[in-house]
Design an enzyme around this catalytic site. Structure first.
Site, short mmCIF file in Angstrom:
data_model
loop_
_atom_site.label_atom_id
_atom_site.label_comp_id
_atom_site.label_asym_id
_atom_site.label_seq_id
_atom_site.Cartn_x
_atom_site.Cartn_y
_atom_site.Cartn_z
CB THR A 93 -0.91 0.05 1.25
OG1 THR A 93 -0.08 -0.01 2.41
CG2 THR A 93 -1.88 -1.10 1.26
NE ARG A 109 -8.00 -5.61 4.14
CZ ARG A 109 -7.23 -6.35 3.31
NH1 ARG A 109 -7.06 -7.63 3.53
NH2 ARG A 109 -6.66 -5.78 2.27
NE ARG A 140 0.38 7.64 0.17
CZ ARG A 140 0.36 6.45 -0.43
NH1 ARG A 140 1.35 6.09 -1.25
NH2 ARG A 140 -0.62 5.62 -0.22
CB CYS A 183 -1.50 4.87 7.98
SG CYS A 183 -3.16 4.30 8.35
CB CYS A 216 -2.74 4.71 12.86
SG CYS A 216 -1.36 4.43 11.74
ZN LIG Z 1 -2.32 2.98 10.04
#
Ligand SMILES: [Zn+2]
Length: 353
Positions: free
Chosen positions: A32, A43, A65, A67, A70
Protein backbone atom coordinates in the site's frame (compact mmCIF):
# COMPACT_ATOMS: atom_id res chain seq x y z
CA UNK A 1 16.73 -5.26 24.20
CA UNK A 2 13.18 -4.86 25.45
CA UNK A 3 9.80 -6.11 24.38
CA UNK A 4 10.07 -4.94 20.78
CA UNK A 5 13.75 -5.70 20.16
CA UNK A 6 13.47 -8.03 17.16
CA UNK A 7 11.25 -8.38 14.12
CA UNK A 8 9.45 -11.37 15.56
CA UNK A 9 8.40 -9.40 18.66
CA UNK A 10 7.51 -6.41 16.50
CA UNK A 11 5.34 -8.48 14.20
CA UNK A 12 3.58 -9.98 17.21
CA UNK A 13 2.99 -6.46 18.54
CA UNK A 14 1.48 -5.38 15.19
CA UNK A 15 -0.78 -8.42 15.14
CA UNK A 16 -2.16 -7.66 18.58
CA UNK A 17 -2.27 -3.88 17.80
CA UNK A 18 -0.15 -3.21 20.86
CA UNK A 19 -0.53 0.46 21.81
CA UNK A 20 2.48 0.12 24.10
CA UNK A 21 4.65 -0.21 20.99
CA UNK A 22 3.50 3.15 19.54
CA UNK A 23 6.36 5.63 19.40
CA UNK A 24 8.80 2.70 19.84
CA UNK A 25 8.74 1.57 16.22
CA UNK A 26 6.67 2.02 13.06
CA UNK A 27 5.85 -0.47 10.33
CA UNK A 28 5.40 -0.01 6.62
CA UNK A 29 3.36 -2.01 4.17
CA UNK A 30 4.97 -2.41 0.76
CA UNK A 31 1.73 -3.26 -1.04
CA UNK A 32 0.00 0.00 0.00
CA UNK A 33 2.99 2.32 0.34
CA UNK A 34 1.95 3.55 3.78
CA UNK A 35 3.48 3.32 7.22
CA UNK A 36 1.54 2.86 10.45
CA UNK A 37 1.74 2.80 14.19
CA UNK A 38 1.68 -0.70 15.71
CA UNK A 39 -1.76 0.04 17.18
CA UNK A 40 -3.28 0.94 13.78
CA UNK A 41 -6.78 -0.46 13.42
CA UNK A 42 -6.38 -1.00 9.67
CA UNK A 43 -6.76 -4.47 8.21
CA UNK A 44 -3.60 -6.44 8.99
CA UNK A 45 -1.08 -6.67 6.18
CA UNK A 46 0.68 -9.81 5.02
CA UNK A 47 3.90 -10.44 6.86
CA UNK A 48 5.87 -10.58 3.62
CA UNK A 49 4.93 -6.97 2.79
CA UNK A 50 5.79 -5.55 6.21
CA UNK A 51 9.03 -3.86 7.26
CA UNK A 52 9.87 -2.20 10.59
CA UNK A 53 11.36 1.24 11.19
CA UNK A 54 12.87 2.77 14.31
CA UNK A 55 11.52 6.24 13.58
CA UNK A 56 8.84 7.81 11.42
CA UNK A 57 11.61 9.69 9.60
CA UNK A 58 13.19 6.36 8.65
CA UNK A 59 9.85 5.14 7.28
CA UNK A 60 9.43 8.33 5.23
CA UNK A 61 13.01 8.17 3.96
CA UNK A 62 12.19 4.68 2.73
CA UNK A 63 9.43 6.27 0.64
CA UNK A 64 6.32 5.48 2.70
CA UNK A 65 3.40 7.84 3.30
CA UNK A 66 1.70 8.22 6.70
CA UNK A 67 -1.43 6.10 7.06
CA UNK A 68 -4.58 8.22 7.09
CA UNK A 69 -6.14 6.06 9.72
CA UNK A 70 -3.55 5.95 12.54
CA UNK A 71 -1.87 9.24 11.50
CA UNK A 72 1.65 8.24 12.51
CA UNK A 73 2.95 11.72 11.62
CA UNK A 74 0.77 13.35 14.29
CA UNK A 75 1.06 13.16 18.09
CA UNK A 76 0.13 9.72 19.42
CA UNK A 77 -3.54 8.92 19.53
CA UNK A 78 -3.51 8.80 23.34
CA UNK A 79 -2.19 12.36 23.43
CA UNK A 80 -4.72 13.60 20.90
CA UNK A 81 -7.50 11.90 22.83
CA UNK A 82 -6.25 13.35 26.10
CA UNK A 83 -6.20 16.82 24.52
CA UNK A 84 -9.81 16.40 23.29
CA UNK A 85 -10.95 15.29 26.70
CA UNK A 86 -9.07 18.10 28.41
CA UNK A 87 -10.84 20.55 26.08
CA UNK A 88 -14.21 19.03 26.99
CA UNK A 89 -13.34 19.17 30.70
CA UNK A 90 -12.59 22.87 30.38
CA UNK A 91 -15.96 23.47 28.72
CA UNK A 92 -17.65 21.69 31.61
CA UNK A 93 -15.56 23.49 34.22
CA UNK A 94 -16.35 26.89 32.74
CA UNK A 95 -20.10 26.29 32.42
CA UNK A 96 -22.54 27.12 35.14
CA UNK A 97 -25.71 25.16 35.85
CA UNK A 98 -27.70 26.88 33.10
CA UNK A 99 -25.09 26.62 30.38
CA UNK A 100 -23.82 23.10 31.09
CA UNK A 101 -23.09 21.66 27.64
CA UNK A 102 -24.83 18.42 26.76
CA UNK A 103 -23.17 15.43 25.16
CA UNK A 104 -23.91 16.61 21.61
CA UNK A 105 -22.35 20.00 22.18
CA UNK A 106 -19.27 18.54 23.86
CA UNK A 107 -18.81 16.02 21.07
CA UNK A 108 -19.13 18.59 18.29
CA UNK A 109 -16.80 20.99 20.14
CA UNK A 110 -14.00 18.42 20.00
CA UNK A 111 -15.00 17.21 16.53
CA UNK A 112 -16.12 13.63 17.05
CA UNK A 113 -19.44 11.79 17.12
CA UNK A 114 -21.49 11.70 20.27
CA UNK A 115 -20.98 7.97 20.67
CA UNK A 116 -17.25 8.14 20.06
CA UNK A 117 -16.91 11.06 22.46
CA UNK A 118 -18.66 9.26 25.30
CA UNK A 119 -16.43 6.21 24.91
CA UNK A 120 -13.31 8.33 24.58
CA UNK A 121 -14.09 10.42 27.62
CA UNK A 122 -14.65 7.33 29.67
CA UNK A 123 -11.47 5.66 28.44
CA UNK A 124 -9.35 8.68 29.31
CA UNK A 125 -10.88 9.72 32.64
CA UNK A 126 -12.43 6.48 33.81
CA UNK A 127 -15.79 8.22 34.27
CA UNK A 128 -18.65 9.43 32.09
CA UNK A 129 -19.00 13.08 31.03
CA UNK A 130 -22.12 13.27 33.20
CA UNK A 131 -20.21 12.04 36.26
CA UNK A 132 -17.52 14.59 35.51
CA UNK A 133 -20.11 17.36 35.26
CA UNK A 134 -21.60 16.25 38.58
CA UNK A 135 -18.15 16.29 40.16
CA UNK A 136 -17.46 19.75 38.73
CA UNK A 137 -20.71 20.94 40.25
CA UNK A 138 -19.77 19.22 43.51
CA UNK A 139 -16.48 21.04 43.56
CA UNK A 140 -18.36 24.31 43.31
CA UNK A 141 -20.50 23.28 46.26
CA UNK A 142 -17.36 22.50 48.23
CA UNK A 143 -15.73 25.77 47.20
CA UNK A 144 -18.89 27.54 48.30
CA UNK A 145 -18.91 25.73 51.62
CA UNK A 146 -15.23 26.41 52.14
CA UNK A 147 -15.87 30.09 51.57
CA UNK A 148 -18.25 29.79 54.54
CA UNK A 149 -21.35 30.63 52.55
CA UNK A 150 -24.42 29.08 54.05
CA UNK A 151 -25.25 25.65 52.74
CA UNK A 152 -28.36 27.07 51.06
CA UNK A 153 -26.39 29.77 49.24
CA UNK A 154 -23.78 27.29 48.11
CA UNK A 155 -26.51 24.95 46.95
CA UNK A 156 -28.31 27.57 44.86
CA UNK A 157 -25.07 28.92 43.44
CA UNK A 158 -24.20 25.43 42.26
CA UNK A 159 -27.52 25.03 40.53
CA UNK A 160 -29.42 22.74 42.86
CA UNK A 161 -32.87 24.20 43.06
CA UNK A 162 -34.39 22.35 45.96
CA UNK A 163 -32.73 21.36 49.17
CA UNK A 164 -34.38 17.96 49.03
CA UNK A 165 -32.51 17.24 45.83
CA UNK A 166 -29.28 18.51 47.31
CA UNK A 167 -29.40 16.17 50.24
CA UNK A 168 -30.62 13.28 48.14
CA UNK A 169 -27.55 13.72 45.94
CA UNK A 170 -25.08 14.82 48.57
CA UNK A 171 -22.81 11.77 48.62
CA UNK A 172 -22.25 12.16 44.90
CA UNK A 173 -22.19 15.91 45.28
CA UNK A 174 -19.26 15.81 47.63
CA UNK A 175 -17.40 13.87 44.98
CA UNK A 176 -17.56 10.55 46.72
CA UNK A 177 -19.46 7.64 45.33
CA UNK A 178 -19.60 4.77 47.77
CA UNK A 179 -19.44 1.51 45.91
CA UNK A 180 -21.18 -1.61 46.87
CA UNK A 181 -18.61 -3.19 49.10
CA UNK A 182 -17.50 -6.18 47.13
CA UNK A 183 -15.04 -8.43 48.86
CA UNK A 184 -11.52 -7.72 47.65
CA UNK A 185 -12.75 -6.09 44.46
CA UNK A 186 -13.94 -9.41 43.02
CA UNK A 187 -14.84 -9.15 39.36
CA UNK A 188 -13.64 -5.57 39.05
CA UNK A 189 -11.08 -4.05 36.76
CA UNK A 190 -8.81 -1.57 38.47
CA UNK A 191 -6.50 0.61 36.42
CA UNK A 192 -3.41 1.96 38.13
CA UNK A 193 -0.13 3.72 37.50
CA UNK A 194 2.82 4.90 39.54
CA UNK A 195 4.25 8.37 39.15
CA UNK A 196 6.68 10.55 41.03
CA UNK A 197 5.52 13.49 43.11
CA UNK A 198 7.38 15.75 45.52
CA UNK A 199 6.48 13.36 48.33
CA UNK A 200 7.99 10.36 46.53
CA UNK A 201 6.53 7.57 44.42
CA UNK A 202 2.72 7.75 44.26
CA UNK A 203 0.30 5.09 43.08
CA UNK A 204 -3.10 6.08 41.71
CA UNK A 205 -5.79 3.47 41.03
CA UNK A 206 -9.35 3.73 39.69
CA UNK A 207 -12.38 1.55 39.30
CA UNK A 208 -15.09 2.42 36.77
CA UNK A 209 -16.66 4.56 39.51
CA UNK A 210 -13.69 6.73 40.33
CA UNK A 211 -10.38 6.85 42.13
CA UNK A 212 -10.21 4.04 44.68
CA UNK A 213 -6.64 4.44 45.95
CA UNK A 214 -3.92 7.06 46.22
CA UNK A 215 -0.94 5.54 48.01
CA UNK A 216 2.46 7.06 48.75
CA UNK A 217 5.63 5.27 49.78
CA UNK A 218 9.37 5.35 49.13
CA UNK A 219 9.23 1.93 47.53
CA UNK A 220 7.23 1.54 44.27
CA UNK A 221 7.15 -2.25 44.68
CA UNK A 222 5.54 -1.86 48.06
CA UNK A 223 2.90 0.42 46.51
CA UNK A 224 1.87 -2.28 44.05
CA UNK A 225 1.81 -4.89 46.77
CA UNK A 226 -0.29 -2.63 48.97
CA UNK A 227 -2.80 -2.22 46.12
CA UNK A 228 -2.87 -5.99 45.57
CA UNK A 229 -3.50 -6.54 49.27
CA UNK A 230 -6.38 -4.08 49.25
CA UNK A 231 -8.00 -5.55 46.12
CA UNK A 232 -6.76 -9.15 46.05
CA UNK A 233 -9.57 -10.34 43.79
CA UNK A 234 -9.64 -7.49 41.29
CA UNK A 235 -8.02 -7.52 37.89
CA UNK A 236 -5.25 -4.91 38.10
CA UNK A 237 -4.36 -3.21 34.83
CA UNK A 238 -1.16 -1.17 34.72
CA UNK A 239 0.58 1.06 32.21
CA UNK A 240 -2.32 2.22 30.06
CA UNK A 241 -1.21 5.42 28.33
CA UNK A 242 -4.71 6.92 28.58
CA UNK A 243 -4.61 6.65 32.36
CA UNK A 244 -1.69 9.09 32.61
CA UNK A 245 -4.18 11.95 32.44
CA UNK A 246 -5.82 10.82 35.69
CA UNK A 247 -2.45 10.37 37.35
CA UNK A 248 -1.21 13.80 36.38
CA UNK A 249 -4.36 15.39 37.79
CA UNK A 250 -3.82 13.60 41.08
CA UNK A 251 -0.17 14.65 41.20
CA UNK A 252 -1.27 18.23 40.48
CA UNK A 253 -3.67 18.06 43.41
CA UNK A 254 -0.95 16.71 45.72
CA UNK A 255 1.43 19.47 44.69
CA UNK A 256 -1.22 22.13 45.09
CA UNK A 257 -4.09 20.92 47.27
CA UNK A 258 -6.07 24.13 46.82
CA UNK A 259 -6.61 23.09 43.19
CA UNK A 260 -8.83 20.30 44.44
CA UNK A 261 -9.53 17.17 42.48
CA UNK A 262 -12.43 17.21 40.05
CA UNK A 263 -12.40 13.47 39.54
CA UNK A 264 -14.83 11.45 41.63
CA UNK A 265 -13.66 9.07 44.29
CA UNK A 266 -14.80 5.51 44.74
CA UNK A 267 -14.62 5.03 48.47
CA UNK A 268 -14.58 1.61 50.06
CA UNK A 269 -15.39 1.40 53.72
CA UNK A 270 -18.02 0.87 56.36
CA UNK A 271 -20.84 3.36 56.66
CA UNK A 272 -19.08 4.93 59.63
CA UNK A 273 -15.74 5.24 57.85
CA UNK A 274 -17.48 6.81 54.87
CA UNK A 275 -19.17 9.35 57.11
CA UNK A 276 -15.81 10.33 58.64
CA UNK A 277 -14.18 10.59 55.20
CA UNK A 278 -17.09 12.70 53.95
CA UNK A 279 -16.53 15.12 56.81
CA UNK A 280 -12.79 15.17 56.06
CA UNK A 281 -13.56 16.15 52.47
CA UNK A 282 -15.35 19.26 53.73
CA UNK A 283 -12.27 20.54 55.60
CA UNK A 284 -10.61 23.03 53.27
CA UNK A 285 -6.85 23.19 52.62
CA UNK A 286 -5.00 25.20 55.24
CA UNK A 287 -7.36 24.24 58.04
CA UNK A 288 -6.58 21.63 60.69
CA UNK A 289 -8.97 19.85 63.01
CA UNK A 290 -8.32 17.73 66.07
CA UNK A 291 -9.62 14.20 66.38
CA UNK A 292 -12.08 15.48 69.00
CA UNK A 293 -13.38 18.14 66.58
CA UNK A 294 -13.61 15.64 63.78
CA UNK A 295 -15.59 13.29 66.03
CA UNK A 296 -17.91 16.16 66.85
CA UNK A 297 -18.40 17.01 63.15
CA UNK A 298 -19.07 13.36 62.34
CA UNK A 299 -21.78 13.29 64.98
CA UNK A 300 -19.98 11.04 67.46
CA UNK A 301 -18.79 13.51 70.14
CA UNK A 302 -17.03 10.88 72.22
CA UNK A 303 -15.74 8.93 69.23
CA UNK A 304 -12.24 10.40 68.83
CA UNK A 305 -10.66 6.96 68.91
CA UNK A 306 -13.11 5.58 66.33
CA UNK A 307 -12.56 8.51 63.97
CA UNK A 308 -8.79 8.10 64.36
CA UNK A 309 -9.03 4.52 63.14
CA UNK A 310 -11.28 5.59 60.27
CA UNK A 311 -8.56 8.08 59.29
CA UNK A 312 -5.96 5.32 59.47
CA UNK A 313 -8.08 3.13 57.18
CA UNK A 314 -8.24 5.80 54.46
CA UNK A 315 -6.84 4.49 51.16
CA UNK A 316 -7.10 7.76 49.24
CA UNK A 317 -4.26 9.98 50.44
CA UNK A 318 -4.60 13.78 50.21
CA UNK A 319 -7.92 13.71 48.27
CA UNK A 320 -9.49 12.51 51.52
CA UNK A 321 -7.38 14.85 53.59
CA UNK A 322 -6.73 12.86 56.75
CA UNK A 323 -3.45 14.79 57.02
CA UNK A 324 -5.50 17.78 58.22
CA UNK A 325 -6.30 15.97 61.46
CA UNK A 326 -3.91 16.71 64.32
CA UNK A 327 -3.70 15.82 68.01
CA UNK A 328 -5.90 17.70 70.44
CA UNK A 329 -2.84 19.72 71.54
CA UNK A 330 -2.14 20.62 67.90
CA UNK A 331 0.85 18.27 67.58
CA UNK A 332 1.25 16.02 64.56
CA UNK A 333 0.25 12.48 65.31
CA UNK A 334 0.91 9.50 63.11
CA UNK A 335 0.12 9.44 59.43
CA UNK A 336 -0.32 6.32 57.41
CA UNK A 337 2.04 7.65 54.76
CA UNK A 338 4.66 8.97 57.19
CA UNK A 339 4.63 11.89 59.58
CA UNK A 340 7.24 13.76 57.48
CA UNK A 341 4.85 13.74 54.54
CA UNK A 342 2.04 14.95 56.77
CA UNK A 343 4.23 17.85 57.94
CA UNK A 344 5.18 18.65 54.34
CA UNK A 345 1.53 18.69 53.23
CA UNK A 346 0.43 20.89 56.12
CA UNK A 347 3.31 23.31 55.52
CA UNK A 348 2.44 23.52 51.86
CA UNK A 349 -1.22 24.22 52.63
CA UNK A 350 -0.26 26.89 55.15
CA UNK A 351 1.70 28.56 52.35
CA UNK A 352 5.07 27.88 53.95
CA UNK A 353 6.47 25.62 51.31
ZN1 LIG B 1 -2.32 2.98 10.04
Amino acid sequence: MGKYGNDEQRWAAVQRRDGGADEVFWYSVRSTGVYCRPSCAARPALRKNVAFHDSRAAAERAGFRPCLRCKPDQPPLAERHAAMVAQACRLIDDADADTMPDLDRLASAVGVSRFHFHRLFKAVTGITPKAYANAARARRVQDGLAAKASVTDAMYAAGFNSSGRFYAQSPAVLGMKPSAFRAGGAGERIRFAIAECSLGPILVASTEQGICAILIDDDPDFLVKDLQDRFPRAELIGAEPAYEQVVSRVVGMVEQPSLGLELPLDVRGTAFQQRVWQVLRSIPPGRRVSYAELAELAGVPRGARAVASACAANAIAVAIPCHRVVRNDGGLSGYRWGVDRKAALLNREAGNA
